[in-house]
Enzyme design. Structure first.
Site, mmCIF file in Angstrom:
data_model
loop_
_atom_site.group_PDB
_atom_site.id
_atom_site.type_symbol
_atom_site.label_atom_id
_atom_site.label_comp_id
_atom_site.label_asym_id
_atom_site.label_seq_id
_atom_site.Cartn_x
_atom_site.Cartn_y
_atom_site.Cartn_z
ATOM 1 N N HIS A 83 -1.603 79.105 27.056
ATOM 2 C CA HIS A 83 -2.905 79.242 26.403
ATOM 3 C C HIS A 83 -3.920 78.258 26.989
ATOM 4 C CE1 HIS A 83 -0.515 80.800 22.670
ATOM 5 N NE2 HIS A 83 -0.446 81.609 23.705
ATOM 6 N N ASP A 244 -2.185 85.643 28.014
ATOM 7 C CA ASP A 244 -0.955 85.063 28.553
ATOM 8 C C ASP A 244 -0.842 85.305 30.053
ATOM 9 O OD1 ASP A 244 -0.013 83.987 26.186
ATOM 10 O OD2 ASP A 244 1.366 85.633 25.753
ATOM 11 N N HIS A 266 6.099 86.922 29.963
ATOM 12 C CA HIS A 266 6.092 85.739 30.821
ATOM 13 C C HIS A 266 7.054 85.880 32.003
ATOM 14 C CE1 HIS A 266 3.524 83.655 28.049
ATOM 15 N NE2 HIS A 266 4.392 83.778 27.063
#
Length: 305
Positions: A83, A244, A266
């Site tokens: 973030h 993200d 991710h």
């Protein structure tokens, strides 16, 4: 809008503190201006018996489960960096020392907006050195089942992100955005991280989400959003996934390319970055011509020349 042509740092230190999303501990973070060529580095001020500096780069990633984690050769880690990284990417910050007194960044409200506001409050300082971009010159793609992430040539950074969940509150969502500081502020920065109710217990059993609450995450149960205040955007879920992605991409510095992802997270974001940098024919370093105007000189973002 044109890309930023010079390296940048903050004009003054910026401080924030709060609860870790996964660890549940209270941490304090201070972002310090740094000189040309310093890059982005985390310093674990609570670690004094070994090397406590962690340089931000793709090969420093040691974890991608529910957040992005970096570590140095001494095993010192810093987690949930995405973030903050997204806000630094949008604001064009290249050089920064980030002191933190714990393993994980504070969650704050679960979005990038508090970090962006800190940057805007202290202002950005342009430095007398060209900014180096990674320009994509050949498409690169990675896949995992029906999920994929692809990057292809483009004169600026563009994101096209889609997600699909069985939960009726989420379903299929897609967003396309140019994540410069204005596009990021208006469309991505305030989108919060989210969790599905049936996954929360499993996350906590695995030692994650100890600090999670309605104050820093959106929780869904089937067709219902359980947060008392509801959503900030109808498609807040995919906007956060784009946030993200932006943060994960910035581990390799500023990129010029169009990134398309489907059902990515991710792990796949990191795989894409490693695949790109692992192919020397897929990218070149470049800088902006001297006539370009920085994209984020706006009344909302103080820039010192």
């Amino acid at each position: 809008m044109a890309n930023v042509k010079r390296q940048s740092t903050l004009r003054a230190p910026a401080v924030c503190a709060g609860i870790e999303l996964h660890g549940g501990n209270h941490t304090r973070m201070v972002m310090h201006p740094a000189p040309i060529g310093y890059g982005l580095r985390f310093v674990r001020t609570d670690v004094i018996d070994r090397n406590n500096q962690i340089i931000v780069r793709p090969d420093a990633v040691t974890g991608v489960k529910n957040c992005t984690t970096l570590a140095n050769a001494a095993g010192v880690e810093v987690a949930t960096i995405e973030h903050l990284m997204a806000a630094l990417s949008a604001a064009g910050i290249d050089n920064l020392r980030i002191d933190i007194d714990g393993r994980e960044l504070p969650a704050l409200d679960g979005s990038s907006e508090p970090f962006l506001k800190l940057i805007e409050q202290v202002g950005v300082e342009r430095q007398e050195a060209p900014r180096r971009y990674v320009k994509v010159i050949k498409p690169v793609e990675v896949r995992s089942g029906d999920a994929f992430a692809r990057i292809e040539p483009c004169e600026r950074l563009e994101l096209d992100v889609s997600i699909e969940f069985p939960d009726a509150a989420i379903g299929f969502q897609q967003v396309e955005v140019v994540p410069d500081v204005r596009g990021f502020r208006d469309r991505l920065a305030s989108a919060r991280t989210f969790a599905r109710l049936h996954e929360v217990a499993a996350l906590q059993a695995a030692g994650l989400s100890k600090g999670g609450s309605y104050d820093n995450a959106v929780v869904v149960d089937g067709a219902d959003v359980l947060n008392p205040g509801g959503l900030r955007f109808e498609d807040e879920f995919v906007r956060h996934k784009a946030l993200d992605l932006l943060g994960d991409l910035y581990l390799g510095g500023p990129i010029l390319g169009r990134v398309t992802t489907q059902k990515s997270g991710h792990g796949l974001n990191h795989d894409l970055l490693m695949a790109l940098y692992g192919d020397p024919e897929a990218w070149v370093f470049t800088s902006m011509p001297s006539g370009d105007t920085p994209h984020d000189i706006t009344p909302e973002l103080q820039v010192a020349e």
